[in-house]
Design an enzyme around this catalytic site. Structure first.
Site, short mmCIF file in Angstrom:
data_model
loop_
_atom_site.label_atom_id
_atom_site.label_comp_id
_atom_site.label_asym_id
_atom_site.label_seq_id
_atom_site.Cartn_x
_atom_site.Cartn_y
_atom_site.Cartn_z
N LYS A 112 37.90 57.79 40.73
CA LYS A 112 36.89 56.72 40.71
C LYS A 112 35.74 57.14 39.81
O LYS A 112 35.41 58.33 39.73
CB LYS A 112 36.32 56.49 42.12
CG LYS A 112 35.71 55.12 42.30
CD LYS A 112 36.80 54.09 42.54
CE LYS A 112 36.31 52.69 42.60
NZ LYS A 112 37.40 51.76 42.91
N GLY A 209 34.73 34.94 51.14
CA GLY A 209 34.74 35.19 49.70
C GLY A 209 35.93 34.57 48.98
O GLY A 209 37.05 35.04 49.12
N GLY A 211 36.62 34.55 45.76
CA GLY A 211 36.57 35.06 44.39
C GLY A 211 37.97 35.17 43.81
O GLY A 211 38.85 34.36 44.13
N VAL A 213 40.44 37.32 44.28
CA VAL A 213 41.52 37.56 45.26
C VAL A 213 41.54 36.44 46.31
O VAL A 213 42.59 35.87 46.61
CB VAL A 213 41.34 38.93 45.96
CG1 VAL A 213 42.39 39.12 47.04
CG2 VAL A 213 41.41 40.07 44.95
P1 NAD Z 1 35.16 38.78 43.31
O1 NAD Z 1 33.83 39.31 42.91
O2 NAD Z 1 35.95 37.97 42.32
O3 NAD Z 1 35.02 37.88 44.62
C1 NAD Z 1 34.17 38.16 45.67
C2 NAD Z 1 33.68 36.81 46.19
O4 NAD Z 1 32.98 37.04 47.40
C3 NAD Z 1 32.73 36.10 45.22
O5 NAD Z 1 33.17 34.77 45.05
C4 NAD Z 1 31.39 36.16 45.93
O6 NAD Z 1 30.58 35.04 45.67
C5 NAD Z 1 31.82 36.21 47.39
N1 NAD Z 1 30.87 36.85 48.30
C6 NAD Z 1 30.10 37.94 48.07
N2 NAD Z 1 29.36 38.23 49.14
C7 NAD Z 1 29.68 37.32 50.09
C8 NAD Z 1 29.28 37.11 51.40
N3 NAD Z 1 28.38 37.88 51.97
N4 NAD Z 1 29.83 36.08 52.08
C9 NAD Z 1 30.75 35.28 51.51
N5 NAD Z 1 31.17 35.44 50.24
C10 NAD Z 1 30.65 36.44 49.54
O7 NAD Z 1 35.99 40.05 43.82
P2 NAD Z 1 37.56 40.15 43.99
O8 NAD Z 1 38.16 40.76 42.77
O9 NAD Z 1 38.11 38.86 44.51
O10 NAD Z 1 37.65 41.28 45.12
C11 NAD Z 1 37.29 41.00 46.46
C12 NAD Z 1 37.26 42.30 47.25
O11 NAD Z 1 38.54 42.91 47.21
C13 NAD Z 1 36.29 43.35 46.71
O12 NAD Z 1 35.79 44.10 47.79
C14 NAD Z 1 37.18 44.25 45.87
O13 NAD Z 1 36.65 45.57 45.77
C15 NAD Z 1 38.45 44.23 46.68
N6 NAD Z 1 39.65 44.47 45.88
C16 NAD Z 1 39.92 43.69 44.81
C17 NAD Z 1 41.06 43.93 44.05
C18 NAD Z 1 41.41 43.08 42.88
O14 NAD Z 1 42.55 43.14 42.42
N7 NAD Z 1 40.49 42.25 42.37
C19 NAD Z 1 41.92 44.97 44.41
C20 NAD Z 1 41.64 45.74 45.56
C21 NAD Z 1 40.50 45.48 46.29
#
Ligand code: NAD
Length: 375
Positions: A112, A209, A211, A213
């Protein structure tokens, strides 16, 4: 419209109170860290501090374990309150990546980078300096997206090294979709484990969330006829996703109280702690958010409350699997196959947890550490 302030977004590494305020990390966030001692305790291979006055780059690069193959892990950029917090975060996240690799049966290890964000940072120059360092590692470490590092930052890095996830067509693509599919399949495994059937049309899922995922997951669930509710930050792109998919948005923080079959945290880490766990009215927690439990005791708390928790370092391995196959074998593993693979590991962990009457979190951590020690 649910109210939630933007600064709750900055909580991925830190536990939040139900109102979105930071609560103290244990151990104390400003506590100095005896580095070599901490490395010995956690069996860490290498921790490098990076400093570049010109770009303002200040970062820790942590290679937890590269005995089984190259280390994989993204770049997290965050405004840390203290240097020791950043160091601790890099180590914690790198170790979680090793566990993710071990349980996904990938000959790879965990790494990391944590970059300390500040007003003095020239992001483009800093990411490029970091990329030059990663390049000098010659393939011992592959890096990619994480909180604070998106496509723009990856494109800057890709100008200086091939050991980074290219965000365009030259890259693996479909990373969030791969993660979302793994979460979906792990949910199926959890429901089958509890009830012997999935029966989506009868299920209510609350996603925190929408986002990258969360939106993939929501689409998959809706396709199967499940009822999906969600929480999002006001005016974020995720609220648009909710409108487009016709998903009901719940009030700020009410995801913890919402009666549902599955709660899916897909926003930030550290959200399940003493205060929030006591409020949960779900039977299962399965989500992508990394390090979703605020502390080691919280897996046990969920277990005592009879809530089945799928460890995030099992469930969230989809993007890692896709990235590993791309970088190491030059292949793009199909999203569906990745989902199936993640779901199967999750099912195995649930079965072991039932046999031992232990929380899946402890079982998965012990199993991953056993695999790592065996090498
Ligand atoms: P992202 O930033 O695209 O989505 C996160 C979403 O959560 C955003 O839409 C944001 O507005 C929303 N959000 C933030 N705080 C919030 C809250 N308090 N209440 C409600 N919604 C809230 O991130 P992502 O890529 O979708 O990843 C989501 C999580 O999964 C993260 O913790 C990331 O570390 C983990 N993760 C992602 C991946 C990946 O492939 N993208 C892989 C492993 C783990």
């Amino acid at each position: 419209m649910p109210r939630r302030s933007q600064n709750t977004l900055r909580g991925d590494a830190l536990p939040l109170s139900p109102h979105g305020d930071f609560v103290a990390l244990a151990p104390r966030p400003h506590m100095p860290i005896e580095l070599l001692d901490a490395m010995e305790r956690g069996d860490f291979e290498e921790v490098v501090a990076l400093n570049d006055a010109k770009s303002g780059l200040k970062a820790f690069l942590c290679l937890h374990d590269s005995r089984r193959g190259p280390a994989f892990g993204g770049v997290r950029r965050w405004r840390y309150g203290a240097e020791s917090q950043a160091l601790r975060d890099s180590m914690r996240l790198a170790r979680a990546m090793s566990r993710k690799c071990a349980l996904a049966e990938l000959p790879a290890g965990g790494g990391k980078v944590v970059m300390i964000d500040s007003d003095d940072l020239d992001p483009r120059a800093a990411y490029q300096k970091l990329a030059e360092y990663v390049d000098r590692l010659g393939g011992r470490f592959y890096t990619g997206p994480d909180v604070g590092t998106g496509n723009e930052e990856l494109a800057w890095m890709a100008e200086r090294t091939n050991f980074v996830t290219h965000p365009g067509e030259e890259g693996p693509g479909l990373l969030a979709e791969s993660t979302g599919e793994g979460v979906f399949r792990s949910m199926e495994a959890a429901l089958r484990h509890l009830d012997g059937e999935v029966d989506w049309p009868q299920r209510v899922i609350v996603i925190q969330g929408l986002g990258k995922v969360g939106s993939h997951l929501a689409r998959r669930l809706l396709e199967c006829g499940a009822t999906v509710r969600a929480t999002e930050i006001e005016d974020s792109p995720g609220t648009e996703v909710a409108r487009e998919l016709g998903i009901e948005l719940l009030e700020d923080s009410s995801e913890f109280d919402a009666e549902c079959d599955v709660f899916a945290p897909c926003a930030m880490g550290g959200i399940l702690h003493d205060l929030t766990i006591s409020r949960l009215r779900c039977r299962v927690v399965v989500g992508a958010a990394n390090n979703v439990l605020a502390g080691g005791v919280h897996g046990e708390q969920l277990h005592r409350r009879g809530i089945l928790f799928a460890p995030d370092f099992v469930v969230g391995a989809g993007a890692l699997i896709r990235g590993w196959h791309f970088h190491v074998e030059g292949a793009r593993e199909p999203v569906e196959a990745i989902g199936e693979r993640v779901g199967a590991v999750c099912e195995r962990i649930f079965e072991m947890a039932r046999e031992e009457d232990e929380p899946p979190q402890s079982i998965a951590a012990a199993e991953a550490d056993r695999i790592l020690r065996a090498d």
